[in-house]
Design a protein around this motif. Structure first.
Motif, PDB file in Angstrom:
ATOM      1  N   HIS A  58       0.079   0.834  -6.746  1.00  0.00           N
ATOM      2  CA  HIS A  58       0.174   0.674  -5.331  1.00  0.00           C
ATOM      3  C   HIS A  58      -0.834  -0.250  -4.533  1.00  0.00           C
ATOM      4  O   HIS A  58      -0.470  -0.925  -3.842  1.00  0.00           O
ATOM      5  CB  HIS A  58      -0.057   2.451  -4.799  1.00  0.00           C
ATOM      6  CG  HIS A  58       1.550   2.833  -4.703  1.00  0.00           C
ATOM      7  ND1 HIS A  58       2.292   2.807  -4.027  1.00  0.00           N
ATOM      8  CD2 HIS A  58       1.749   4.213  -5.599  1.00  0.00           C
ATOM      9  CE1 HIS A  58       3.353   3.699  -4.495  1.00  0.00           C
ATOM     10  NE2 HIS A  58       2.624   4.432  -5.405  1.00  0.00           N
ATOM     11  N   PHE A  59      -2.128  -0.171  -5.167  1.00  0.00           N
ATOM     12  CA  PHE A  59      -3.101  -1.026  -4.310  1.00  0.00           C
ATOM     13  C   PHE A  59      -2.910  -2.211  -4.613  1.00  0.00           C
ATOM     14  O   PHE A  59      -3.045  -3.203  -3.879  1.00  0.00           O
ATOM     15  CB  PHE A  59      -4.306  -0.559  -4.856  1.00  0.00           C
ATOM     16  CG  PHE A  59      -5.494  -1.186  -3.844  1.00  0.00           C
ATOM     17  CD1 PHE A  59      -5.547  -0.954  -2.566  1.00  0.00           C
ATOM     18  CD2 PHE A  59      -6.595  -1.640  -4.525  1.00  0.00           C
ATOM     19  CE1 PHE A  59      -6.316  -1.415  -1.735  1.00  0.00           C
ATOM     20  CE2 PHE A  59      -7.829  -2.163  -3.426  1.00  0.00           C
ATOM     21  CZ  PHE A  59      -7.445  -1.999  -2.343  1.00  0.00           C
ATOM     22  N   ALA A  60      -2.189  -2.763  -5.779  1.00  0.00           N
ATOM     23  CA  ALA A  60      -1.915  -4.275  -6.235  1.00  0.00           C
ATOM     24  C   ALA A  60      -0.894  -4.704  -5.018  1.00  0.00           C
ATOM     25  O   ALA A  60      -1.107  -5.866  -4.871  1.00  0.00           O
ATOM     26  CB  ALA A  60      -1.605  -4.307  -7.511  1.00  0.00           C
ATOM     27  N   PHE A  61       0.028  -3.993  -4.780  1.00  0.00           N
ATOM     28  CA  PHE A  61       0.979  -4.493  -3.892  1.00  0.00           C
ATOM     29  C   PHE A  61       0.492  -4.768  -2.482  1.00  0.00           C
ATOM     30  O   PHE A  61       0.985  -5.515  -1.580  1.00  0.00           O
ATOM     31  CB  PHE A  61       2.143  -3.311  -3.794  1.00  0.00           C
ATOM     32  CG  PHE A  61       3.239  -3.419  -4.973  1.00  0.00           C
ATOM     33  CD1 PHE A  61       3.832  -4.802  -5.124  1.00  0.00           C
ATOM     34  CD2 PHE A  61       3.354  -2.309  -5.695  1.00  0.00           C
ATOM     35  CE1 PHE A  61       4.642  -4.754  -6.095  1.00  0.00           C
ATOM     36  CE2 PHE A  61       4.377  -2.426  -6.460  1.00  0.00           C
ATOM     37  CZ  PHE A  61       4.892  -3.342  -6.927  1.00  0.00           C
ATOM     38  N   ILE A  62      -0.598  -4.097  -2.096  1.00  0.00           N
ATOM     39  CA  ILE A  62      -1.295  -4.185  -0.806  1.00  0.00           C
ATOM     40  C   ILE A  62      -2.437  -4.750  -0.572  1.00  0.00           C
ATOM     41  O   ILE A  62      -2.929  -4.980   0.478  1.00  0.00           O
ATOM     42  CB  ILE A  62      -1.162  -2.862   0.250  1.00  0.00           C
ATOM     43  CG1 ILE A  62      -2.018  -1.912  -0.625  1.00  0.00           C
ATOM     44  CG2 ILE A  62       0.348  -2.269   0.147  1.00  0.00           C
ATOM     45  CD1 ILE A  62      -2.770  -0.978   0.312  1.00  0.00           C
ATOM     46  N   VAL A  63      -3.282  -5.007  -1.833  1.00  0.00           N
ATOM     47  CA  VAL A  63      -4.531  -5.645  -1.713  1.00  0.00           C
ATOM     48  C   VAL A  63      -4.744  -6.821  -0.945  1.00  0.00           C
ATOM     49  O   VAL A  63      -5.721  -7.098  -0.035  1.00  0.00           O
ATOM     50  CB  VAL A  63      -5.077  -5.680  -3.074  1.00  0.00           C
ATOM     51  CG1 VAL A  63      -4.655  -6.643  -3.775  1.00  0.00           C
ATOM     52  CG2 VAL A  63      -6.621  -5.648  -3.176  1.00  0.00           C
TER      53      VAL A  63
END
Length: 170
Positions: free
Chosen positions: A142-147
């Motif tokens: 999830h964080f990789a998508f928005i980082v």
């Protein structure tokens, strides 16, 4: 990639919905049985507690994705853009490190508790602790998508279901 992201988020949401619905039905049924028949399901409290653990770890990723976790942003607000980006990049690196730590220790807990059984349902505790490992992996994805948006513009995901900026202004 957008299709994978959409399917990934939908699967995560449906898992949360089904877990919460099942937990609610179990607890409601147990309460009704207790007052109507003066008997209760022996396993209801244990299973609902384990479902709550799973809900917590599976739900942390979508909450992170939409910026729903508590954050102190005073320092980055006080700095110029380059300084704020550096602070957010450091925070992102620390978050990724913590999520990897969660995955690693989730794996260790699973190994150590494979033969330790829960009191009522007699299932291995490793199944409960696997929520930490899976939740950590979900947080990473999830964080990789928005980082990128987070580091560069302090931007989180938003859609028709949730907008962190709108809810923060309540």
């Amino acid at each position: 990639m957008k299709t994978f992201e959409r399917c990934f988020l939908a699967a995560n949401r449906w898992a949360l919905i089904l877990l919460l619905a099942a937990m609610s039905v179990i607890i409601f049924t147990n309460v009704v049985m207790r007052y109507v028949t003066h008997d209760s399901l022996e396993w209801a409290e244990e299973v609902s507690r384990h479902m709550m653990i799973w809900l917590t770890f599976l739900g942390a990723g979508p909450v992170l994705r939409y910026g729903g976790h508590i954050a102190v942003e005073n320092l980055q607000d006080a700095l110029p853009r380059a300084g704020a980006i550096a602070i957010r990049a450091t925070v992102a690196a620390l978050l990724f490190a913590f999520f990897c730590f969660m995955v690693w220790y989730g794996w260790l807990y699973m190994q150590r508790t494979m033969f330790q059984l829960t009191a009522v349902t007699q299932i291995p505790f490793a199944y409960i602790y696997s929520a930490m490992l899976i939740g950590g992996v979900l947080l990473i994805v999830h964080f990789a998508f928005i980082v990128r948006g987070y580091v560069l513009d302090r931007r989180f995901a938003c859609d028709e279901h949730f907008d962190a900026n709108a809810s923060a202004s309540l």
